[in-house]
Design a protein around this motif. Sequence first.
Motif, PDB file in Angstrom:
ATOM      1  N   MET A   1     -35.393  55.835  53.284  1.00 55.20           N
ATOM      2  CA  MET A   1     -35.694  57.187  52.893  1.00 55.20           C
ATOM      3  C   MET A   1     -36.557  57.128  51.647  1.00 55.20           C
ATOM      4  N   LEU A  21     -26.480  63.708  54.061  1.00 58.05           N
ATOM      5  CA  LEU A  21     -27.215  63.043  55.125  1.00 58.05           C
ATOM      6  C   LEU A  21     -26.231  62.422  56.107  1.00 58.05           C
ATOM      7  N   SER A  24     -26.446  59.697  61.863  1.00 54.00           N
ATOM      8  CA  SER A  24     -27.018  59.822  63.208  1.00 54.00           C
ATOM      9  C   SER A  24     -28.532  59.672  63.151  1.00 54.00           C
ATOM     10  N   PRO A  25     -29.179  59.393  64.300  1.00 53.44           N
ATOM     11  CA  PRO A  25     -30.617  59.198  64.304  1.00 53.44           C
ATOM     12  C   PRO A  25     -31.387  60.453  63.933  1.00 53.44           C
ATOM     13  N   ALA A  26     -30.808  61.613  64.135  1.00 53.55           N
ATOM     14  CA  ALA A  26     -31.491  62.844  63.762  1.00 53.55           C
ATOM     15  C   ALA A  26     -30.454  63.811  63.208  1.00 53.55           C
ATOM     16  N   ILE A  51     -34.495  65.926  59.635  1.00 54.83           N
ATOM     17  CA  ILE A  51     -34.862  64.622  59.071  1.00 54.83           C
ATOM     18  C   ILE A  51     -34.727  63.585  60.179  1.00 54.83           C
ATOM     19  N   ASN A  52     -35.337  62.442  59.959  1.00 53.60           N
ATOM     20  CA  ASN A  52     -35.323  61.319  60.919  1.00 53.60           C
ATOM     21  C   ASN A  52     -35.824  61.722  62.296  1.00 53.60           C
ATOM     22  N   PRO A  53     -37.051  62.125  62.471  1.00 50.40           N
ATOM     23  CA  PRO A  53     -38.129  62.213  61.483  1.00 50.40           C
ATOM     24  C   PRO A  53     -38.093  63.547  60.728  1.00 50.40           C
ATOM     25  N   TYR A  54     -38.824  63.585  59.594  1.00 55.23           N
ATOM     26  CA  TYR A  54     -38.956  64.830  58.858  1.00 55.23           C
ATOM     27  C   TYR A  54     -39.688  65.817  59.741  1.00 55.23           C
ATOM     28  N   GLN A 107     -44.494  68.485  62.176  1.00 55.54           N
ATOM     29  CA  GLN A 107     -44.094  67.192  61.618  1.00 55.54           C
ATOM     30  C   GLN A 107     -45.197  66.764  60.668  1.00 55.54           C
ATOM     31  N   TRP A 110     -42.349  64.596  54.423  1.00 56.52           N
ATOM     32  CA  TRP A 110     -41.356  65.347  53.664  1.00 56.52           C
ATOM     33  C   TRP A 110     -41.961  66.671  53.208  1.00 56.52           C
ATOM     34  N   ASP A 143     -32.525  64.095  49.620  1.00 53.53           N
ATOM     35  CA  ASP A 143     -32.396  62.653  49.875  1.00 53.53           C
ATOM     36  C   ASP A 143     -32.691  61.834  48.620  1.00 53.53           C
TER      37      ASP A 143
END
Length: 146
Positions: A1, A21, A24-26, A51-54, A107, A110, A143
């Motif tokens: 991060m 946070l 998990s992956p998302a 997040i994950n991805p932002y 996307q 951040w 984060d």
Amino acid sequence: MRRKTGLVATAAAPATVVTPLLASPAAAASGTEDTVSTNSYYGRMVIGWGINPYRLDPIRITAQDRATDGYVVGIRLVTNGEAGHKVWKMRTVPSGQTSASWTTSLQAGWIDNAYFEVCKIGAGSGVIASCEASGVMNNPFDDSSV
């Protein structure tokens, strides 16, 4: 991060909601929303932060033209973050309609905060006559401690 860095933003207040946070992956927070309303127009945006991805997903946009004044009503998202200050595509209520809605996502790395502008646009010229900004919607994720 990545570590959040300071960024100058118009009327930005510190985030009041801190969401932990998840592993998990998302992870996604519930949406933030705001409205702009006058006798001439109405605009509303609901933003889901991820997040994950932002990611801003979904972004639900509504615009309404309330006056028969010869202007077109448009609405656009403005973000501040890793990619700098970005003014995104203007969406306009189509000719012959009084309102329109869109659902989209974004996307762009951040994003610290976002707001939107509702604008009156000259129907023939396409020139923006005036805009009114919503309040700033801050990213609910923090984060900086990761």
